[in-house]
Write an enzyme that holds these catalytic residues in place. Sequence first.
Site, PDB file in Angstrom:
ATOM      1  N   SER A   1      -9.528   1.476   3.162  1.00  0.00           N
ATOM      2  CA  SER A   1      -8.759   2.262   2.228  1.00  0.00           C
ATOM      3  C   SER A   1      -7.763   1.468   1.384  1.00  0.00           C
ATOM      4  O   SER A   1      -7.219   1.987   0.399  1.00  0.00           O
ATOM      5  CB  SER A   1      -7.998   3.359   2.992  1.00  0.00           C
ATOM      6  OG  SER A   1      -7.078   2.800   3.911  1.00  0.00           O
TER       7      SER A   1
ATOM      8  N   SER B   1      -9.700  -0.895   7.063  1.00  0.00           N
ATOM      9  CA  SER B   1      -9.163  -0.658   5.729  1.00  0.00           C
ATOM     10  C   SER B   1      -8.597  -1.868   5.011  1.00  0.00           C
ATOM     11  O   SER B   1      -8.277  -1.791   3.825  1.00  0.00           O
ATOM     12  CB  SER B   1      -8.084   0.429   5.794  1.00  0.00           C
ATOM     13  OG  SER B   1      -8.661   1.676   6.054  1.00  0.00           O
TER      14      SER B   1
ATOM     15  N   LYS C   1       0.849  -1.186   0.000  1.00  0.00           N
ATOM     16  CA  LYS C   1       0.000   0.000   0.000  1.00  0.00           C
ATOM     17  C   LYS C   1       0.888   1.240   0.000  1.00  0.00           C
ATOM     18  O   LYS C   1       1.917   1.272   0.692  1.00  0.00           O
ATOM     19  CB  LYS C   1      -0.894  -0.031   1.246  1.00  0.00           C
ATOM     20  CG  LYS C   1      -1.928   1.079   1.351  1.00  0.00           C
ATOM     21  CD  LYS C   1      -2.753   0.859   2.621  1.00  0.00           C
ATOM     22  CE  LYS C   1      -3.888   1.860   2.770  1.00  0.00           C
ATOM     23  NZ  LYS C   1      -4.708   1.571   3.972  1.00  0.00           N
TER      24      LYS C   1
END
Length: 460
Positions: free
Chosen positions: A171, A195, A95
């Site tokens: 996310s 997330s 990420k």
Amino acid sequence: MVDDSPLIEAVRWRLLHRQGVPITRTVDPMTGLATRSTARQRCEEALARAAEPSAHATILTVTTQRARAEAARSDERRRRGAVLGPLDGVPIVWKDLFDVVGTTTTRGSAVFAGEPAATSDSALVRRARALGMVTIGKTNLSELAFSGLGVNLRFGTPANPLDEAVVPGGSSSGSAVAVATGIVPVAVGTDTSGSVRVPAAFTGCVGFRASQERYGRNDFRALSATLDSVGILARSVADIAALDRSLTAWSHVASTTIRVIVPAGEWIQDCTPGVRAAFEFGIRTLRAGGVDIRTAPLASLQRAQELIDKCGTIVGADAFAAYGDLAADPTGIEAATRRRLLSNSTAGRTIGPLRAAMAGLRHRLRTELAGAILACPTVRHEPPRIIDVLGSPERYDAANASTLRTTMVLSYLGTCGISLPIAGAAGAAPSGLLLSAPEGHDHRLLAAASTVERMLRPQA
């Protein structure tokens, strides 16, 4: 098990070799990896998938040169009989909150897209490299990691492979989609309010939120230092356990009798009919398999939700402290991000009771569970349509809040959690079955999740 996963291949063939099972393919004697698939081959396959037009909003940065060099070193170690372990040569993505040397850590925002490239790797990236893993690139995310929907207007929204019309969840949207579409077998994200667990549920993969600092002190770009945690996404529990085991050196936990508590109240009652039906089918399947399951009210969960509803969220207060200055420029960040920051501008003054109650409520949850695993739907509704949430600020904010309502309170209570895909009725979108345990009980949770996964997916 998932046949196309290098992680599973490593574990499976290593076990077969140790057990003396006849093997018809050439297998590395140390790792059990079938030699028909080299690290370079797996690397090139991942790079090719990452370069496809459909992946443009999933992978923000492809680290081609680094990946090929790491794969070449992995194959050389294999030729010398000096592999670093079962994950040597396995592709991985990160990420875009983690620093990868030579790349810009964008945090999913145009504001940071022009920053200088990182001069060193984040600690967890270095540890993965020490395991021989091959970094393919950096993945997209909700701007600043501050939304559960996974929509990103600056870099594009990763396409949910189950239905491109709906949000992928966030996310850690790019990390989930990279796994769900087969770019890589494993991806690392972060989970503050859901997330990793949410996008796993929305895209049909497995998402694990580890206990905070399970893999050492977090040094990725923080949203909420109070609640940020590392998360892993993969196609199966075994894949996640393989990486977790290599990072923590814990021994395999034999499957034991599992006790499950389903929380009474809104965590089930507020679910849409489709999500609730899928969850109930899963619970019936587990009961048929001999799992001891009971439904009970949990005072810790109820009180935590009451405090959040009254005081606001720690995540919101921490996010405003970290990024509130960005809200002054209406053109710098996305409108939804700005709205959420501004709505939390006073949270730092109202969440005192929430912070004060946190340790006690975490202890209370541990006492109430008494060794049982908590089970509930990961998200209470199906993934909303992108066009719907972008068409109205009110709908966007309401969808984001409802998407995170379950996982947020469990983060506040410090739980580690893992979302498993669970099929609904024919034609219905899959949803997630969320298993949670008190902080520090990750090994027990992963062992229980492995058993549950086998019951839900007997073909695995």
